[in-house]
Write a protein that holds these residues in place. Sequence first.
Motif, PDB file in Angstrom:
ATOM      1  N   GLU A   1     -45.905  18.855  51.257  1.00 15.34           N
ATOM      2  CA  GLU A   1     -45.240  17.569  51.434  1.00 15.34           C
ATOM      3  C   GLU A   1     -44.815  17.033  50.080  1.00 15.34           C
ATOM      4  O   GLU A   1     -45.574  17.101  49.115  1.00 15.34           O
ATOM      5  CB  GLU A   1     -46.185  16.552  52.087  1.00 15.34           C
ATOM      6  N   VAL A   2     -43.606  16.481  50.040  1.00 18.97           N
ATOM      7  CA  VAL A   2     -43.077  15.890  48.814  1.00 18.97           C
ATOM      8  C   VAL A   2     -42.762  14.433  49.111  1.00 18.97           C
ATOM      9  O   VAL A   2     -41.956  14.134  49.987  1.00 18.97           O
ATOM     10  CB  VAL A   2     -41.801  16.620  48.348  1.00 18.97           C
ATOM     11  N   SER A   3     -43.426  13.532  48.397  1.00 16.13           N
ATOM     12  CA  SER A   3     -43.179  12.111  48.630  1.00 16.13           C
ATOM     13  C   SER A   3     -42.310  11.498  47.544  1.00 16.13           C
ATOM     14  O   SER A   3     -41.870  10.369  47.670  1.00 16.13           O
ATOM     15  CB  SER A   3     -44.500  11.351  48.719  1.00 16.13           C
ATOM     16  N   ASN A   4     -42.053  12.256  46.482  1.00 18.33           N
ATOM     17  CA  ASN A   4     -41.264  11.739  45.374  1.00 18.33           C
ATOM     18  C   ASN A   4     -40.318  12.844  44.909  1.00 18.33           C
ATOM     19  O   ASN A   4     -40.764  13.952  44.595  1.00 18.33           O
ATOM     20  CB  ASN A   4     -42.225  11.319  44.247  1.00 18.33           C
ATOM     21  N   GLN A   5     -39.044  12.564  44.832  1.00 24.74           N
ATOM     22  CA  GLN A   5     -38.063  13.583  44.440  1.00 24.74           C
ATOM     23  C   GLN A   5     -38.270  14.063  43.001  1.00 24.74           C
ATOM     24  O   GLN A   5     -37.867  15.161  42.655  1.00 24.74           O
ATOM     25  CB  GLN A   5     -36.641  13.045  44.618  1.00 24.74           C
ATOM     26  N   LYS A   6     -38.919  13.236  42.177  1.00 21.41           N
ATOM     27  CA  LYS A   6     -39.170  13.633  40.787  1.00 21.41           C
ATOM     28  C   LYS A   6     -40.175  14.777  40.706  1.00 21.41           C
ATOM     29  O   LYS A   6     -40.141  15.566  39.769  1.00 21.41           O
ATOM     30  CB  LYS A   6     -39.686  12.442  39.974  1.00 21.41           C
ATOM     31  N   THR A   7     -41.068  14.864  41.672  1.00 20.65           N
ATOM     32  CA  THR A   7     -42.097  15.908  41.653  1.00 20.65           C
ATOM     33  C   THR A   7     -41.764  17.082  42.577  1.00 20.65           C
ATOM     34  O   THR A   7     -42.564  18.004  42.710  1.00 20.65           O
ATOM     35  CB  THR A   7     -43.460  15.328  42.066  1.00 20.65           C
TER      36      THR A   7
END
Length: 192
Positions: A162-168
């Motif tokens: 799961e990715v909650s932040n596009q920066k990570t």
Amino acid sequence: MNRIQPSQLITTLVILITMSSCSAIEIFEENNEMPLKKPYKSFVIINQEVGMRGFSSQFIDTQVQIHLKEALESQGLIYDKTTPELVIRYTSNEDPRKRDSYQNNNPYPYWGYRVWDPWMYNPYFNNQSNVKTSTYELVQVIVDFIDQKEDKLLMTLTGVTEVSNQKTKSKKVLKTTDKIIEYFLYKVKDSQ
């Protein structure tokens, strides 16, 4: 009677902590058309050779290609465009999703600022809760390992995170790619 040495105990604890910290990535194995029989010496990444993108972001796609190539070369495999023993193909599934979380707005819980009295009316205690919606992306990194000589799938490995932040996002995709490579190399060593 065998006793556990302190160094073995520390090593085991470090492994368990490392595994639990990476628990956000799950690996699934599927589509085995033939078993792993031999260690492979050369490989090619078909996405790179035919210009096929596996991710919506060109930056992440290029990072995954470089990462796959470097990781396999560090294990002694040789990148060979003409006669590879192993063909690697990757793609992704990037699925935006939403998650609801509920927060209670009761400033006077039973154990809180005042003693609970069932006969006294409390306007704050009506179990109202706010619903907070957060967005995240479920990212699947799908890698096919194909035996070039037999033209059959050795396995398809899917890493889910799961990715909650596009920066990570790129960092999580690369960690997922690492887990897929580790799993594949473990299966190759286990089959010998």
